[in-house]
Design a protein around this motif. Structure first.
Motif, PDB file in Angstrom:
ATOM      1  N   GLU A 186      21.924  -8.514  -8.442  1.00  0.00           N
ATOM      2  CA  GLU A 186      21.401  -7.171  -8.228  1.00  0.00           C
ATOM      3  C   GLU A 186      21.008  -6.960  -6.768  1.00  0.00           C
ATOM      4  N   LEU A 187      20.352  -7.962  -6.175  1.00  0.00           N
ATOM      5  CA  LEU A 187      19.966  -7.842  -4.771  1.00  0.00           C
ATOM      6  C   LEU A 187      21.205  -7.751  -3.890  1.00  0.00           C
ATOM      7  N   ARG A 188      22.229  -8.524  -4.205  1.00  0.00           N
ATOM      8  CA  ARG A 188      23.472  -8.465  -3.434  1.00  0.00           C
ATOM      9  C   ARG A 188      24.082  -7.065  -3.502  1.00  0.00           C
ATOM     10  N   THR A 189      24.099  -6.486  -4.680  1.00  0.00           N
ATOM     11  CA  THR A 189      24.642  -5.131  -4.844  1.00  0.00           C
ATOM     12  C   THR A 189      23.827  -4.112  -4.057  1.00  0.00           C
ATOM     13  N   PHE A 190      22.497  -4.253  -4.105  1.00  0.00           N
ATOM     14  CA  PHE A 190      21.606  -3.345  -3.389  1.00  0.00           C
ATOM     15  C   PHE A 190      21.860  -3.420  -1.890  1.00  0.00           C
ATOM     16  N   ILE A 191      21.992  -4.620  -1.374  1.00  0.00           N
ATOM     17  CA  ILE A 191      22.254  -4.810   0.060  1.00  0.00           C
ATOM     18  C   ILE A 191      23.600  -4.212   0.442  1.00  0.00           C
ATOM     19  N   ASP A 192      24.632  -4.523  -0.326  1.00  0.00           N
ATOM     20  CA  ASP A 192      25.984  -4.082   0.011  1.00  0.00           C
ATOM     21  C   ASP A 192      26.153  -2.571  -0.080  1.00  0.00           C
ATOM     22  N   ALA A 193      25.304  -1.916  -0.869  1.00  0.00           N
ATOM     23  CA  ALA A 193      25.390  -0.462  -1.012  1.00  0.00           C
ATOM     24  C   ALA A 193      25.176   0.255   0.314  1.00  0.00           C
ATOM     25  N   HIS A 194      24.496  -0.405   1.250  1.00  0.00           N
ATOM     26  CA  HIS A 194      24.191   0.233   2.536  1.00  0.00           C
ATOM     27  C   HIS A 194      25.327   0.079   3.553  1.00  0.00           C
ATOM     28  N   GLN A 195      26.284  -0.779   3.239  1.00  0.00           N
ATOM     29  CA  GLN A 195      27.473  -0.940   4.083  1.00  0.00           C
ATOM     30  C   GLN A 195      27.105  -1.115   5.555  1.00  0.00           C
ATOM     31  N   SER A 196      26.113  -1.952   5.793  1.00  0.00           N
ATOM     32  CA  SER A 196      25.680  -2.228   7.164  1.00  0.00           C
ATOM     33  C   SER A 196      25.334  -3.699   7.300  1.00  0.00           C
ATOM     34  N   SER A 197      25.801  -4.309   8.359  1.00  0.00           N
ATOM     35  CA  SER A 197      25.463  -5.710   8.614  1.00  0.00           C
ATOM     36  C   SER A 197      24.003  -5.866   9.014  1.00  0.00           C
ATOM     37  N   PHE A 198      23.315  -4.743   9.215  1.00  0.00           N
ATOM     38  CA  PHE A 198      21.908  -4.786   9.592  1.00  0.00           C
ATOM     39  C   PHE A 198      20.976  -4.680   8.382  1.00  0.00           C
ATOM     40  N   VAL A 199      21.534  -4.763   7.186  1.00  0.00           N
ATOM     41  CA  VAL A 199      20.731  -4.853   5.961  1.00  0.00           C
ATOM     42  C   VAL A 199      21.088  -6.168   5.283  1.00  0.00           C
ATOM     43  N   GLY A 200      20.071  -6.991   5.032  1.00  0.00           N
ATOM     44  CA  GLY A 200      20.321  -8.286   4.416  1.00  0.00           C
ATOM     45  C   GLY A 200      19.131  -8.755   3.620  1.00  0.00           C
ATOM     46  N   SER A 229       0.827  -1.221   0.000  1.00  0.00           N
ATOM     47  CA  SER A 229       0.000   0.000   0.000  1.00  0.00           C
ATOM     48  C   SER A 229       0.853   1.261   0.000  1.00  0.00           C
ATOM     49  N   TYR A 230       2.030   1.165   0.626  1.00  0.00           N
ATOM     50  CA  TYR A 230       2.926   2.321   0.747  1.00  0.00           C
ATOM     51  C   TYR A 230       4.312   1.944   0.229  1.00  0.00           C
ATOM     52  N   PRO A 231       4.468   1.856  -1.095  1.00  0.00           N
ATOM     53  CA  PRO A 231       5.757   1.426  -1.649  1.00  0.00           C
ATOM     54  C   PRO A 231       6.849   2.483  -1.494  1.00  0.00           C
ATOM     55  N   MET A 232       8.026   2.015  -1.177  1.00  0.00           N
ATOM     56  CA  MET A 232       9.183   2.900  -1.026  1.00  0.00           C
ATOM     57  C   MET A 232       9.616   3.520  -2.349  1.00  0.00           C
ATOM     58  N   ARG A 269      14.999   5.476  -5.280  1.00  0.00           N
ATOM     59  CA  ARG A 269      14.087   5.744  -4.170  1.00  0.00           C
ATOM     60  C   ARG A 269      14.165   4.659  -3.099  1.00  0.00           C
ATOM     61  N   ALA A 270      14.279   3.399  -3.538  1.00  0.00           N
ATOM     62  CA  ALA A 270      14.394   2.306  -2.573  1.00  0.00           C
ATOM     63  C   ALA A 270      15.687   2.426  -1.771  1.00  0.00           C
ATOM     64  N   LEU A 271      16.794   2.738  -2.449  1.00  0.00           N
ATOM     65  CA  LEU A 271      18.055   2.937  -1.750  1.00  0.00           C
ATOM     66  C   LEU A 271      17.924   4.029  -0.698  1.00  0.00           C
ATOM     67  N   GLU A 272      17.301   5.140  -1.090  1.00  0.00           N
ATOM     68  CA  GLU A 272      17.152   6.268  -0.166  1.00  0.00           C
ATOM     69  C   GLU A 272      16.281   5.898   1.034  1.00  0.00           C
ATOM     70  N   SER A 273      15.181   5.188   0.783  1.00  0.00           N
ATOM     71  CA  SER A 273      14.270   4.816   1.861  1.00  0.00           C
ATOM     72  C   SER A 273      14.918   3.855   2.849  1.00  0.00           C
ATOM     73  N   ILE A 274      15.596   2.836   2.327  1.00  0.00           N
ATOM     74  CA  ILE A 274      16.260   1.883   3.216  1.00  0.00           C
ATOM     75  C   ILE A 274      17.371   2.576   4.001  1.00  0.00           C
ATOM     76  N   SER A 275      18.089   3.483   3.350  1.00  0.00           N
ATOM     77  CA  SER A 275      19.181   4.183   4.038  1.00  0.00           C
ATOM     78  C   SER A 275      18.660   4.992   5.221  1.00  0.00           C
ATOM     79  N   LYS A 276      17.425   5.497   5.113  1.00  0.00           N
ATOM     80  CA  LYS A 276      16.828   6.231   6.233  1.00  0.00           C
ATOM     81  C   LYS A 276      16.530   5.322   7.416  1.00  0.00           C
ATOM     82  N   LEU A 277      16.299   4.045   7.127  1.00  0.00           N
ATOM     83  CA  LEU A 277      15.967   3.089   8.184  1.00  0.00           C
ATOM     84  C   LEU A 277      17.199   2.488   8.857  1.00  0.00           C
ATOM     85  N   VAL A 278      18.333   2.524   8.174  1.00  0.00           N
ATOM     86  CA  VAL A 278      19.532   1.859   8.691  1.00  0.00           C
ATOM     87  C   VAL A 278      19.915   2.333  10.093  1.00  0.00           C
TER      88      VAL A 278
END
Length: 282
Positions: free
Chosen positions: A167-181, A74-77, A133-142
């Protein structure tokens, strides 16, 4: 590995307390709950309600396997509407808050969508914009995830987005946090790939795992079937999970329209998961 069941596998409208009892009776180690807009375990959940859920889990000697939500549909990032994207981030913050209170180590997050065929009228987003937009939204949550000690698990879903394990691996690693997987869904990966390959490529990034099964020939949502009735090569999946030393929950997710929503499906799923995991049936 521990054996869990998602609350969406139960009859629509079933109370959390009843689901907990049935899950325990069926032989599960834990139950995966869902954050809802209203009703039980909602965005307005109080400390009292959370403590009541924890008490029921304790009394039943059942763990909480994870915390999911369907609110990201309902509320896509990835929405072109900034207010909707901000609402998605707020949902994530609430998920993290409740997960910490319930003792959950990972939340399930759908990172938006380029398009969704099974939701009529859903927004279609340019892929490049969706990614940004997804990168930005997840980065706000990190920072909130790191503060809460709860991981963000990005689920692979039918959203025409993050379509390959690379692609998913690259997206995850872009956040440089072990709390994103990754919150890896075995059945969802089968439509255009091989789950065991995804597991090997994502490796240690996998925080949680969903078990579903799928028949490629059927196509669409009708392809989802009961565990061990589809085309998932579960011996290969289990070998891949063991190869990466995965030792967290594998959770059955038998959601509509793939089941008839009778209580028996919970027991059938438990037995099928015992076979997959090499457990002796009780």
């Amino acid at each position: 590995m521990k054996k869990g069941i998602n609350i969406w596998s139960f009859k629509d409208g079933a109370k959390i307390a009843d689901c907990i009892q049935t899950a325990k009776k069926a032989g599960f180690d834990g139950i995966e709950l869902s954050l809802n807009e209203t009703g039980e375990l909602s965005l307005a959940a109080t400390d009292k309600e959370i403590n009541e859920i924890k008490a029921r889990l304790t009394d039943s000697e059942l763990e909480i396997a994870g915390l999911a939500t369907g609110l990201y549909w309902s509320y896509p990032m990835t929405s072109g509407d900034a207010a909707i994207r901000e609402k998605a981030v707020d949902v994530g913050k609430k998920q993290l808050e409740l997960a910490a209170a319930l003792g959950v180590d990972t939340i399930l997050v759908i990172p938006g969508a380029v398009g969704v065929d099974f939701i009529p009228g859903s927004e279609v987003t340019d892929y490049e914009h969706a990614y940004e937009r997804a990168l930005e939204s997840i980065s706000k949550l990190v920072p909130y995830a790191e503060s809460a000690g709860v991981s963000i698990g990005i689920e692979n879903v039918w959203n025409k987005f993050l379509l390959s394990p690379l692609e998913l691996r690259t997206f995850i690693d872009a956040h440089q946090s072990s709390f994103v997987g990754s919150y890896f869904d075995v059945g969802n990966a089968l439509q255009n790939g091989y789950p065991e390959q995804w597991i090997r490529i994502l490796g240690h990034r996998i925080k949680k795992v969903h078990f579903k099964d799928y028949r490629r020939q059927a196509g669409g949502l009708h392809g989802f079937v009961d565990l061990l009735a589809g085309d998932v090569d579960y011996p290969a999946v289990m070998a891949a999970l063991r190869a990466i030393d995965y030792n967290n929950y594998v959770t059955g997710e038998m959601i509509p329209p793939y089941t008839h929503h009778t209580e028996q499906i919970i027991f059938n799923t438990s037995r099928a998961m015992d076979a997959i995991l090499g457990r002796q049936n009780n």
